[in-house]
Write a protein that holds these residues in place. Structure first.
Motif, short mmCIF file in Angstrom:
data_model
loop_
_atom_site.label_atom_id
_atom_site.label_comp_id
_atom_site.label_asym_id
_atom_site.label_seq_id
_atom_site.Cartn_x
_atom_site.Cartn_y
_atom_site.Cartn_z
N ARG A 202 0.61 -70.86 -17.78
CA ARG A 202 1.93 -71.09 -18.38
C ARG A 202 1.98 -72.54 -18.80
O ARG A 202 1.24 -73.38 -18.27
N GLU B 256 7.07 -69.03 -17.94
CA GLU B 256 6.49 -67.81 -18.53
C GLU B 256 7.58 -66.89 -19.08
O GLU B 256 7.33 -66.13 -20.02
N LEU B 257 8.79 -66.98 -18.52
CA LEU B 257 9.87 -66.15 -19.06
C LEU B 257 10.29 -66.63 -20.45
O LEU B 257 10.55 -65.83 -21.35
N THR C 112 2.82 -59.77 -18.83
CA THR C 112 4.08 -59.02 -18.83
C THR C 112 4.35 -58.41 -20.21
O THR C 112 4.94 -57.34 -20.32
N ARG D 102 15.63 -55.22 -8.35
CA ARG D 102 14.79 -56.29 -8.91
C ARG D 102 13.42 -56.38 -8.25
O ARG D 102 12.58 -57.18 -8.67
N ARG E 36 3.96 -53.51 -7.32
CA ARG E 36 2.88 -54.31 -7.88
C ARG E 36 1.52 -53.65 -7.68
O ARG E 36 1.40 -52.66 -6.96
N LEU F 68 8.83 -57.18 -12.76
CA LEU F 68 10.20 -57.10 -13.24
C LEU F 68 10.13 -57.39 -14.73
O LEU F 68 9.72 -58.47 -15.13
N ARG G 109 6.04 -53.45 0.01
CA ARG G 109 5.89 -54.27 1.21
C ARG G 109 6.67 -53.69 2.40
O ARG G 109 7.46 -54.37 3.04
N LEU H 58 4.67 -70.98 -7.89
CA LEU H 58 5.14 -69.59 -8.02
C LEU H 58 5.35 -69.20 -9.48
O LEU H 58 5.16 -68.06 -9.85
N ASP I 281 8.10 -68.73 -12.68
CA ASP I 281 9.52 -68.41 -12.79
C ASP I 281 9.94 -67.44 -11.69
O ASP I 281 9.47 -66.31 -11.63
N VAL J 94 12.18 -64.78 -9.98
CA VAL J 94 13.07 -63.75 -10.51
C VAL J 94 13.85 -63.01 -9.43
O VAL J 94 14.77 -62.26 -9.73
N PHE J 95 13.47 -63.21 -8.17
CA PHE J 95 14.15 -62.48 -7.10
C PHE J 95 14.02 -63.26 -5.79
O PHE J 95 12.95 -63.72 -5.43
N GLU K 20 15.18 -62.95 -1.67
CA GLU K 20 15.81 -62.16 -0.61
C GLU K 20 15.93 -63.05 0.62
O GLU K 20 14.94 -63.62 1.07
N GLU L 5 12.01 -63.45 1.16
CA GLU L 5 10.98 -63.24 0.16
C GLU L 5 11.37 -63.96 -1.13
O GLU L 5 12.54 -63.97 -1.50
N GLU M 20 10.15 -63.96 -5.06
CA GLU M 20 9.29 -63.22 -5.98
C GLU M 20 9.38 -63.86 -7.35
O GLU M 20 10.46 -64.11 -7.88
N SER M 21 8.21 -64.13 -7.93
CA SER M 21 8.17 -64.62 -9.31
C SER M 21 7.61 -63.51 -10.18
O SER M 21 7.26 -62.44 -9.70
N THR M 22 7.53 -63.78 -11.47
CA THR M 22 6.97 -62.78 -12.37
C THR M 22 5.58 -62.38 -11.89
O THR M 22 5.22 -61.21 -11.92
N LYS M 23 4.82 -63.37 -11.41
CA LYS M 23 3.42 -63.13 -11.12
C LYS M 23 3.11 -62.82 -9.66
O LYS M 23 2.09 -62.22 -9.37
N SER M 24 3.96 -63.28 -8.74
CA SER M 24 3.55 -63.13 -7.35
C SER M 24 4.74 -63.05 -6.40
O SER M 24 5.88 -63.30 -6.79
N VAL M 25 4.43 -62.73 -5.15
CA VAL M 25 5.44 -62.66 -4.10
C VAL M 25 5.05 -63.63 -3.02
O VAL M 25 3.90 -63.72 -2.64
#
Lengths: 360, 124
Positions: free
Chosen positions: A27, A31-32, A228, A289, A293, A313, A342, B35, B37, B39-40, B42, B58, B60-65
């Motif tokens: 990136r 990336e969004l 994505t 959300r 994966r 997502l 998970r 990480l 961006d 996006v989630f 918790e 947790e 979470e990004s676009t690419k990973s958790v």
């Protein structure tokens, strides 16, 4: 390994990731934002890690018909075709794009991680045909401009007549006095172009495209958004959806296997028997959300029935999307399943692919 | 990479700010950058007990958790609902608007100072 554009990426402040032994920009900032730029304006990608292999000679078309599952001899000069290389058992060794540049000259573009295998296999499979197989990977840079604004940007630097350049077609063009191959192909689900450029001119071409894109919303775009984008477009990624364990039929791409071509091709006998696979690739739509994966299990009535190959997502759609291999009976759109995310079960619904389609 | 000097850190790339017996916890700019961006997010709920070194959320990004580890033993007093509603705050302002939770604690274990944390991420 580094692409000829590595310094440009460093200058732009890119974060890098290792991809198939290449240090690639993952990136530049967000990336969004890069994903959105490709959907709404344009993104500029360095894809120089991909492998380019040229076949020249009167036997080239026949050699490719033997080496790949598609009928490359039927491709007209100036057109391109998506195809696959299979092994004897019908498993996928790579998915590729083949450009017929001239009647007796083809360019095969392989995934970075499979470039060595494809080159070795193609060289072996072309033996006995009147063709010369040449590795053009190191000398070739690949720059993609993808998105609705891409035609204006590419037109500005090439002067090529893009109105007559159809999707999956290519033409020789000139950028800054340098000869390039200009193709209307891509991996994002948008209109877009790929420029095959001599490595030593990659930087000049990149900078010209950057200048031309100023004011159109063009952003340099990394591998994170490329993933994505292709997922939303329902396009398979080798290593996720495709592998030597899967046939083109399981991946839902049986239509690219051309049994009606003359002569044998590698994998033919095995593929004849794999037309009705035990599991097929399907699209899944989640809620909330949390995205299923790669590697997560898909459940039906609490029992594992398949495995997620890719998921995220969706930046464009705003809900989780994934692809998974499922038994055909459970792969019908509308089927209610669950994913083990998970340790927590989340409902998912089978939907038809692609998840996202650009407006024509 | 910004590493404020007045905060404490963990090797799980969290920052801790202490005011009396309440600590505010977030993730570092280095972690947010790695990480991508977000996006989630918790988070535990107010009233939940957390235990140092165990997972309490947790990211979470676009690419990973990425798992969120509690840096200290204690009880959650408040979570940052703004970051749950707008996870991008973790990328844009990880040390202020992107804080994650407040924990009441009597745990006074030794954490990393900014110099030690800077040295840690140099090694990564």
């Amino acid at each position: 390994m580094r692409t000829p554009l590595h310094e440009v990426h460093e200058h732009l402040g890119a974060s890098f990731t290792d991809f198939a032994g290449w240090s690639m920009p993952v990136r530049y900032s967000s990336e969004l934002a890069e994903h959105r730029a490709v959907r709404e304006a344009a993104g500029l990608f360095d894809l120089s890690h991909m492998g380019e292999i040229e076949l020249t000679g009167p036997g080239s078309a026949d050699a490719l018909d033997y080496a790949f599952v598609g009928k490359l001899s039927a491709v007209k000069p100036g057109r391109a075709r998506y195809t696959m290389m299979c092994d004897d058992g019908g498993g996928v060794l790579d998915d590729l794009v083949v450009y017929r540049l001239e009647p007796e000259r083809f360019l095969v573009v392989a995934n970075a991680g499979n470039a060595d295998v494809v080159l070795a296999e193609l060289t072996a499979r072309a033996r006995g045909f009147d063709t010369t197989v040449t590795d053009r990977g190191a000398e070739t840079a690949l720059i993609a401009v993808q998105g609705p604004a891409s035609a204006g940007i590419v037109g500005a630097v090439t002067g090529a007549d893009l109105a007559s350049l159809r999707y999956y077609a290519s033409t020789p063009a000139t950028v800054d006095g340098q000869r390039v191959l200009l193709a209307r192909t891509g991996y994002t689900g948008e209109d877009g172009f790929e420029l095959y450029v001599p490595a030593e001119h990659a930087e000049a071409v990149w900078l010209l495209l950057t200048d031309a894109g100023e004011g159109s919303g063009l952003l340099p775009a990394g591998l994170a958004c490329r993933d994505t984008l292709r997922l939303e477009a329902g396009m398979p990624l080798y290593g996720n959806e495709l592998s030597a364990d899967e046939s083109p039929f399981a991946a839902g791409l049986g239509r690219i296997v051309k049994f009606d071509k003359d002569g044998d091709f590698v994998g033919r006998a095995a593929l004849e028997k794999r037309r009705e696979p035990e599991r097929v690739l399907a699209g899944l739509k989640g809620s909330g959300r949390r995205a299923p994966r790669h590697g997560y299990q898909v459940l039906s009535d609490g029992e594992p029935v398949g495995v997620v190959t890719s998921g995220a997502l969706s930046p464009t759609l705003g809900y989780p999307i994934a692809m998974a291999y499922l038994p055909p009976a459970l792969a019908e759109p509308g089927t209610a399943l669950a994913a083990d995310i998970r340790g927590r079960t989340e409902p998912v619904e089978v939907v038809s692919l692609p998840f996202y389609q650009r407006r024509p | 990479m910004s590493i404020p000097e007045d905060l404490s850190y963990t090797k799980e790339h969290e920052w801790i700010s202490r005011e009396g017996d309440v600590v505010t916890i977030g993730i570092t700019a280095f972690a947010a950058e790695a990480l991508g961006d977000v996006v989630f997010v918790e988070l535990p709920s107010a009233g939940d007990k957390v235990e140092a070194g165990t997972v309490c959320g947790e990211i979470e990004s676009t690419k990973s958790v990425s798992e969120l580890f509690a840096p200290l033993d204690g009880e959650v007093t408040e979570i940052n609902q703004a970051v749950v509603d707008n996870p991008e705050l973790l990328n844009s302002d990880p040390y202020e608007a992107g804080w994650l939770l407040r924990v009441r604690t009597e745990d006074t274990r030794q954490l990393l100072d900014s110099t030690a944390y800077a040295a840690l991420i140099q090694e990564d």
